[in-house]
Every structure is written in structure tokens, then in C-alpha cells.
Design an enzyme around this catalytic site. Structure first.
Site, PDB file in Angstrom:
ATOM      1  N   GLY A  95       1.001  -1.112   0.170  1.00 54.93           N
ATOM      2  CA  GLY A  95      -0.027  -0.112  -0.338  1.00 54.93           C
ATOM      3  C   GLY A  95       0.976   1.218   0.052  1.00 54.93           C
ATOM      4  N   GLY A 133      -3.150  -2.905  -2.738  1.00 53.06           N
ATOM      5  CA  GLY A 133      -2.581  -2.887  -2.297  1.00 53.06           C
ATOM      6  C   GLY A 133      -1.849  -3.041  -3.642  1.00 53.06           C
ATOM      7  N   ASN A 151      -5.103 -11.654  14.951  1.00 51.06           N
ATOM      8  CA  ASN A 151      -4.403 -12.947  13.896  1.00 51.06           C
ATOM      9  C   ASN A 151      -3.184 -12.392  14.228  1.00 51.06           C
ATOM     10  OD1 ASN A 151      -6.218 -14.569  13.179  1.00 51.06           O
ATOM     11  ND2 ASN A 151      -6.297 -13.960  11.494  1.00 51.06           N
ATOM     12  N   TYR A 182     -15.669   1.096   8.293  1.00 53.10           N
ATOM     13  CA  TYR A 182     -14.065   1.997   8.502  1.00 53.10           C
ATOM     14  C   TYR A 182     -13.745   2.193  10.096  1.00 53.10           C
ATOM     15  CZ  TYR A 182      -9.493   3.750   7.422  1.00 53.10           C
ATOM     16  OH  TYR A 182      -8.277   4.215   7.910  1.00 53.10           O
TER      17      TYR A 182
END
Length: 328
Positions: A11, A37, A100, A146
Site C-alpha cells: 500500500g 495494494g 491474528n 471503517y
């Protein structure tokens, strides 16, 4: 050599962070699933002896062989066009993806820095925005996918710090710009410059009196780097407090590009913040950091980058097929 994992490495901001850590003598593992990206952002690193690229979606289990000392989690759609197209994946990367990576940091005894955003403040009722302001966010609005992903990200990061004693850092990133931004991704600077270079009218949403504060990418990267190696675990604003209205900024773009486009006005999107300006008092005190690049200098460099793009790139549509990259 110390090893660092940077997610969202292909990105805009992630690729500049890869450059920074390689320059500082780190072994960099870049991870990206290329939803938003672009490989061209890190092409120059692919043959570098201290860089490794892993194509992977962090919402799936993340495994890294060997020692790992630092993790920077920058994997997430960041522009309104992207996260409104892939709302579920945006929520997943902020929740499952962060979970994660926190688990990986715990297993590796690594320090982890989480990329949060000024969007956690929503459409603020306090101006400028300091870290102790809790925000004004519409959880069920279109931008909520978001905003809430990032707010959850902060919460689970602090939970891992408090419960597991994990070394964590949180950066709240305000509007950042510079080379490698994508044209037509819905953000103000690439949108305006792209329109100017294509000879199109500049589009302002709303009356143009809403404000933004733009931080050049090298300043942003330096602030993030300093925060990672600080001893502070709570969120820190990194941005440029130089505030400007969108209307005045459009005039600056027209002057910079030497074009003579008109400015047209369209309806303001729902929940679009009317004011955005960071209070960076904490960053100054803790990190001895403040932006050095003026908007005039940074915009000139950014304009030169966009001007160097081919006509094909300049006119390329940003209607990306996300479905082949993700499972929702």
C-alpha cells in the site's frame, strides 16, 4: 538483524514504511493480499537481500518462521471508495486480522504497532482533536465499517496489552499524502490532482468549507518509527496541524498545476467529517516529533510524481474486481 513484519506492505503508507525499515538496517517481511495494494509500490525491493514478500490475507491464520521482533499492522482499505465496496472485508481485517497479528506478536514476544486513524473521532464535536476525545461516530452509517473496525482494533490491542502484557503501540494517522497514492481512490489530493491533469473540473463535495490537515508521507513515517520505539502504549496522533478548507485547497491545486479548471459542487456524503485537525501536543512531548515538510513542498513533490505517470495510468479506472481476492 532485527526482523519486522509489515502488513499492507504494497500500500501507499506500507511501502514507505518498508523503505524506512530497510534503510534503518532491518530485515523486512512485507505481507499483502493485493486487494488495494499495488506491486509496483515495492517492485524496487523485490530483489533486495533484506526484503521478503509474502502474499497473504491476514484475516486468515498468520504464520512466520523464525524470530520476529516487531509487527506493524497496516493492512486495511483506507479510502472511502474501497471500504464502501468491501465493507465486510474492511471489518474483518480490523477485527480478525488484528486478532491474528496480536496472537502472532504474543507467540513471538514481538512488539506490535497498530495503525489506527483520525476516523475514530468521526465527525468531531471537539476541535482540534486530541487523544482524550472519544469521538462522534455513527456506528451504523456507511462509514461505520471503517470507523468501527479501527475503534475495535484499538480496544483489542489494549486488551492484549493489559491481559497478556503484550508490548503494543497505537498510532492515529491523520490525512497523509505523497508519491505512490492511487489516483481516483476517493481521497482529496489524488482526486484533485488527477482531475487537473486530465483537464476535468475539480469536484468538491459539500460547500467546501469543511477542513482537512495534510501530512507529508516522510513526516508520517518518521512519527510512526519514533512511536514504535517509544515506551508509550496509548494512542498518539500523528499528523500535520496545518488546517485548510477544501475550497481553498482546490485553489492551491489549480495554482500548482497551472490549469484553469472550474470547481463544481456535489452533495456531501453521509457522515463525512466537517473538521479534521490533529492536536499533536502529545507527539511533540513524547516523541520530540512534529512535521517538517510544508504543504507547498510536499504538494510539489506529490504533483511531480503524478505528472510522471503514463497517460494510461492517469486515465485508468479504479473499478477493481475485489471478489477474486477475498472471501466474504
Amino acid at each position: 538483524m532485527k526482523r519486522v513484519l509489515i502488513t499492507g506492505a504494497a500500500g501507499f503508507l506500507g511501502s514507505h514504511l518498508c523503505d524506512k525499515f530497510i534503510d534503518e538496517g532491518f530485515q523486512v517481511i512485507g505481507m499483502d493480499n493485493f486487494i488495494t495494494g499495488d506491486l509496483k509500490n515495492i517492485n524496487h525491493l523485490l530483489n533486495h537481500p533484506h526484503f521478503q514478500l509474502i502474499e497473504h490475507d491476514v484475516t486468515e491464520f498468520v504464520k512466520i518462521e523464525g524470530e520476529l521482533h516487531y509487527i506493524l499492522h497496516f493492512a486495511s482499505p483506507a479510502s472511502p471508495i474501497d471500504y464502501l465496496k468491501i465493507p465486510i472485508q474492511t471489518l474483518k481485517v480490523g477485527s480478525l486480522g488484528t486478532h491474528n497479528l496480536l496472537g502472532l506478536a504474543k507467540a513471538k514476544k514481538a512488539r506490535i504497532l497498530i495503525a489506527s486513524t483520525s476516523e475514530v473521532y468521526g465527525d468531531p464535536l471537539v476541535h482540534p482533536q486530541s487523544e482524550d476525545y472519544y469521538g462522534n461516530v455513527n456506528t451504523i452509517g456507511p462509514r461505520g465499517v471503517y470507523d468501527e473496525a479501527k475503534r475495535f482494533q484499538e480496544s483489542i490491542t489494549m486488551a492484549y496489552h493489559r491481559f497478556h502484557g503484550l508490548e503494543t503501540r497505537i498510532v492515529r494517522i491523520f490525512n497523509t499524502y505523497g508519491p505512490r497514492m492511487r489516483l481516483n481512490d476517493g481521497r482529496v489530493i489524488p482526486a484533485f490532482i488527477g482531475q487537473a491533469l486530465r483537464g476535468e473540473n475539480l469536484t468538491i463535495f459539500g460547500d467546501g468549507l469543511q477542513t482537512r490537515s495534510f501530512c507529508y508521507v516522510s513526516d508520517q513515517v518518521e512519527g510512526i518509527y519514533k512511536l514504535l520505539f517509544s515506551d508509550y502504549v496509548y494512542p498518539v496522533n500523528i499528523g500535520n496541524p496545518s488546517e485548510i478548507t477544501i475550497k481553498d485547497f482546490a485553489d492551491e491545486i489549480i495554482k500548482l498545476t497551472g490549469t484553469h479548471q472550474k470547481v463544481i459542487y456535489k452533495e456531501l456524503p453521509k457522515d463525512d467529517p466537517l473538521q479534521r485537525q490533529p492536536d499533536i501536543s502529545l507527539a511533540k512531548k513524547l516523541l520530540n516529533w512534529e512535521p517538517k515538510v510544508s504543504r507547498e513542498e510536499g504538494m510539489f513533490k506529490t504533483y511531480q510524481y503524478f505528472k510522471s505517470l503514463s497517460k494510461e495510468e492517469l486515465h485508468k479506472s479504479e473499478h477493481k474486481d475485489f471478489t477474486k481476492h477475498i472471501k466474504i
